[in-house]
Design a protein around this motif. Structure first.
Motif, PDB file in Angstrom:
ATOM      1  N   GLN A  64       0.823  -1.204   0.000  1.00 25.81           N
ATOM      2  CA  GLN A  64       0.000   0.000   0.000  1.00 25.81           C
ATOM      3  C   GLN A  64       0.864   1.264   0.000  1.00 25.81           C
ATOM      4  O   GLN A  64       1.879   1.323   0.668  1.00 25.81           O
ATOM      5  CB  GLN A  64      -0.892   0.026   1.245  1.00 25.81           C
ATOM      6  CG  GLN A  64      -1.892  -1.098   1.331  1.00 25.81           C
ATOM      7  CD  GLN A  64      -3.048  -0.894   0.386  1.00 25.81           C
ATOM      8  OE1 GLN A  64      -3.511   0.221   0.199  1.00 25.81           O
ATOM      9  NE2 GLN A  64      -3.522  -1.968  -0.210  1.00 25.81           N
ATOM     10  N   GLY A  65       0.435   2.277  -0.734  1.00 28.83           N
ATOM     11  CA  GLY A  65       1.071   3.589  -0.693  1.00 28.83           C
ATOM     12  C   GLY A  65       2.342   3.688  -1.519  1.00 28.83           C
ATOM     13  O   GLY A  65       2.712   2.793  -2.271  1.00 28.83           O
ATOM     14  N   LYS A  66       3.016   4.818  -1.360  1.00 23.43           N
ATOM     15  CA  LYS A  66       4.260   5.078  -2.070  1.00 23.43           C
ATOM     16  C   LYS A  66       5.278   4.007  -1.704  1.00 23.43           C
ATOM     17  O   LYS A  66       5.376   3.602  -0.554  1.00 23.43           O
ATOM     18  CB  LYS A  66       4.777   6.471  -1.696  1.00 23.43           C
ATOM     19  CG  LYS A  66       5.959   6.914  -2.503  1.00 23.43           C
ATOM     20  CD  LYS A  66       6.311   8.372  -2.238  1.00 23.43           C
ATOM     21  CE  LYS A  66       7.505   8.779  -3.082  1.00 23.43           C
ATOM     22  NZ  LYS A  66       7.838  10.180  -2.907  1.00 23.43           N
ATOM     23  N   ASN A  67       6.086   3.547  -2.700  1.00 26.95           N
ATOM     24  CA  ASN A  67       6.996   2.443  -2.409  1.00 26.95           C
ATOM     25  C   ASN A  67       8.464   2.702  -2.746  1.00 26.95           C
ATOM     26  O   ASN A  67       9.306   1.860  -2.500  1.00 26.95           O
ATOM     27  CB  ASN A  67       6.525   1.149  -3.073  1.00 26.95           C
ATOM     28  CG  ASN A  67       6.439   1.271  -4.564  1.00 26.95           C
ATOM     29  OD1 ASN A  67       7.104   2.095  -5.179  1.00 26.95           O
ATOM     30  ND2 ASN A  67       5.606   0.443  -5.165  1.00 26.95           N
ATOM     31  N   THR A  68       8.796   3.867  -3.294  1.00 22.96           N
ATOM     32  CA  THR A  68      10.184   4.198  -3.573  1.00 22.96           C
ATOM     33  C   THR A  68      10.410   5.703  -3.450  1.00 22.96           C
ATOM     34  O   THR A  68       9.500   6.491  -3.737  1.00 22.96           O
ATOM     35  CB  THR A  68      10.620   3.681  -4.962  1.00 22.96           C
ATOM     36  OG1 THR A  68      12.018   3.900  -5.121  1.00 22.96           O
ATOM     37  CG2 THR A  68       9.855   4.325  -6.087  1.00 22.96           C
ATOM     38  N   TRP A  69      11.614   6.084  -3.022  1.00 18.04           N
ATOM     39  CA  TRP A  69      11.936   7.477  -2.749  1.00 18.04           C
ATOM     40  C   TRP A  69      13.292   7.860  -3.339  1.00 18.04           C
ATOM     41  O   TRP A  69      14.238   8.193  -2.616  1.00 18.04           O
ATOM     42  CB  TRP A  69      11.935   7.731  -1.235  1.00 18.04           C
ATOM     43  CG  TRP A  69      10.590   7.681  -0.626  1.00 18.04           C
ATOM     44  CD1 TRP A  69       9.767   8.741  -0.362  1.00 18.04           C
ATOM     45  CD2 TRP A  69       9.872   6.524  -0.179  1.00 18.04           C
ATOM     46  NE1 TRP A  69       8.590   8.319   0.193  1.00 18.04           N
ATOM     47  CE2 TRP A  69       8.621   6.941   0.324  1.00 18.04           C
ATOM     48  CE3 TRP A  69      10.151   5.172  -0.170  1.00 18.04           C
ATOM     49  CZ2 TRP A  69       7.677   6.069   0.837  1.00 18.04           C
ATOM     50  CZ3 TRP A  69       9.209   4.294   0.334  1.00 18.04           C
ATOM     51  CH2 TRP A  69       7.994   4.745   0.833  1.00 18.04           C
TER      52      TRP A  69
ATOM     53  N   GLU B  57      14.222  10.494  -4.727  1.00 14.54           N
ATOM     54  CA  GLU B  57      14.522  11.907  -4.454  1.00 14.54           C
ATOM     55  C   GLU B  57      15.259  12.123  -3.136  1.00 14.54           C
ATOM     56  O   GLU B  57      15.772  13.220  -2.871  1.00 14.54           O
ATOM     57  CB  GLU B  57      13.235  12.746  -4.482  1.00 14.54           C
ATOM     58  CG  GLU B  57      12.274  12.505  -3.335  1.00 14.54           C
ATOM     59  CD  GLU B  57      11.317  11.328  -3.509  1.00 14.54           C
ATOM     60  OE1 GLU B  57      10.371  11.237  -2.712  1.00 14.54           O
ATOM     61  OE2 GLU B  57      11.508  10.508  -4.438  1.00 14.54           O
TER      62      GLU B  57
ATOM     63  N   ILE C 141       9.820   9.540   4.669  1.00 14.35           N
ATOM     64  CA  ILE C 141       9.242   8.268   4.213  1.00 14.35           C
ATOM     65  C   ILE C 141       8.028   7.890   5.064  1.00 14.35           C
ATOM     66  O   ILE C 141       6.965   7.564   4.533  1.00 14.35           O
ATOM     67  CB  ILE C 141      10.302   7.151   4.259  1.00 14.35           C
ATOM     68  CG1 ILE C 141      11.352   7.391   3.178  1.00 14.35           C
ATOM     69  CG2 ILE C 141       9.660   5.770   4.115  1.00 14.35           C
ATOM     70  CD1 ILE C 141      12.613   6.566   3.340  1.00 14.35           C
TER      71      ILE C 141
ATOM     72  N   GLU D  52       5.097  10.190   4.302  1.00 13.90           N
ATOM     73  CA  GLU D  52       4.481   9.959   2.992  1.00 13.90           C
ATOM     74  C   GLU D  52       3.793   8.601   2.889  1.00 13.90           C
ATOM     75  O   GLU D  52       2.893   8.428   2.072  1.00 13.90           O
ATOM     76  CB  GLU D  52       5.529  10.112   1.885  1.00 13.90           C
ATOM     77  CG  GLU D  52       5.990  11.545   1.727  1.00 13.90           C
ATOM     78  CD  GLU D  52       6.940  11.748   0.556  1.00 13.90           C
ATOM     79  OE1 GLU D  52       7.272  10.778  -0.154  1.00 13.90           O
ATOM     80  OE2 GLU D  52       7.345  12.907   0.361  1.00 13.90           O
ATOM     81  N   ASN D  53       4.236   7.635   3.700  1.00 16.65           N
ATOM     82  CA  ASN D  53       3.582   6.322   3.717  1.00 16.65           C
ATOM     83  C   ASN D  53       3.530   5.827   5.162  1.00 16.65           C
ATOM     84  O   ASN D  53       4.472   5.188   5.642  1.00 16.65           O
ATOM     85  CB  ASN D  53       4.309   5.311   2.836  1.00 16.65           C
ATOM     86  CG  ASN D  53       3.562   4.001   2.739  1.00 16.65           C
ATOM     87  OD1 ASN D  53       2.686   3.721   3.553  1.00 16.65           O
ATOM     88  ND2 ASN D  53       3.898   3.181   1.761  1.00 16.65           N
TER      89      ASN D  53
ATOM     90  N   CYS E  78       6.239  -5.528   3.424  1.00 20.53           N
ATOM     91  CA  CYS E  78       5.565  -4.306   2.984  1.00 20.53           C
ATOM     92  C   CYS E  78       5.606  -3.196   4.033  1.00 20.53           C
ATOM     93  O   CYS E  78       5.293  -2.052   3.719  1.00 20.53           O
ATOM     94  CB  CYS E  78       4.106  -4.607   2.635  1.00 20.53           C
ATOM     95  SG  CYS E  78       3.897  -5.443   1.043  1.00 20.53           S
TER      96      CYS E  78
ATOM     97  N   ILE F 192      13.539   1.863  -0.786  1.00 22.98           N
ATOM     98  CA  ILE F 192      12.375   1.181  -1.346  1.00 22.98           C
ATOM     99  C   ILE F 192      11.764   0.269  -0.290  1.00 22.98           C
ATOM    100  O   ILE F 192      12.447  -0.186   0.632  1.00 22.98           O
ATOM    101  CB  ILE F 192      12.721   0.354  -2.601  1.00 22.98           C
ATOM    102  CG1 ILE F 192      13.760  -0.706  -2.289  1.00 22.98           C
ATOM    103  CG2 ILE F 192      13.169   1.240  -3.748  1.00 22.98           C
ATOM    104  CD1 ILE F 192      13.988  -1.699  -3.394  1.00 22.98           C
TER     105      ILE F 192
END
Length: 69
Positions: free
Chosen positions: A5-10, A12, A25, A28-29, A49, A67
């Motif tokens: 669920q949600g954003k899975n990589t950063w 930036e 992180i 955001e998730n 996860c 990630i």
């Protein structure tokens, strides 16, 4: 990529301070716990996860894109 669920990589966050990256992180998730770890430290290979490893160098700078996993 995964069913998490949600954003899975950063990507930036490469170049950012480790703890600041972990806070971003988790903001955001909220489904994950970000763990700051020195790059090269042995880690388990299981996929989760609810985990993001934030790999940093000896100056606490993120050296690769965090990630989920």
């Amino acid at each position: 990529m995964s069913s998490c669920q949600g954003k899975n990589t950063w990507p930036e966050l490469v170049g950012e301070k480790g703890q600041k990256a972990a806070e971003i992180i988790e903001k955001e998730n909220p489904n994950v716990k970000a763990i700051v770890i020195l790059d090269g430290t042995p880690v388990t290979l299981d996929f989760r996860c609810d985990r993001v490893r934030v790999f940093v160098d000896c100056k606490d700078i993120v050296v690769r894109a965090p990630i989920i996993g």
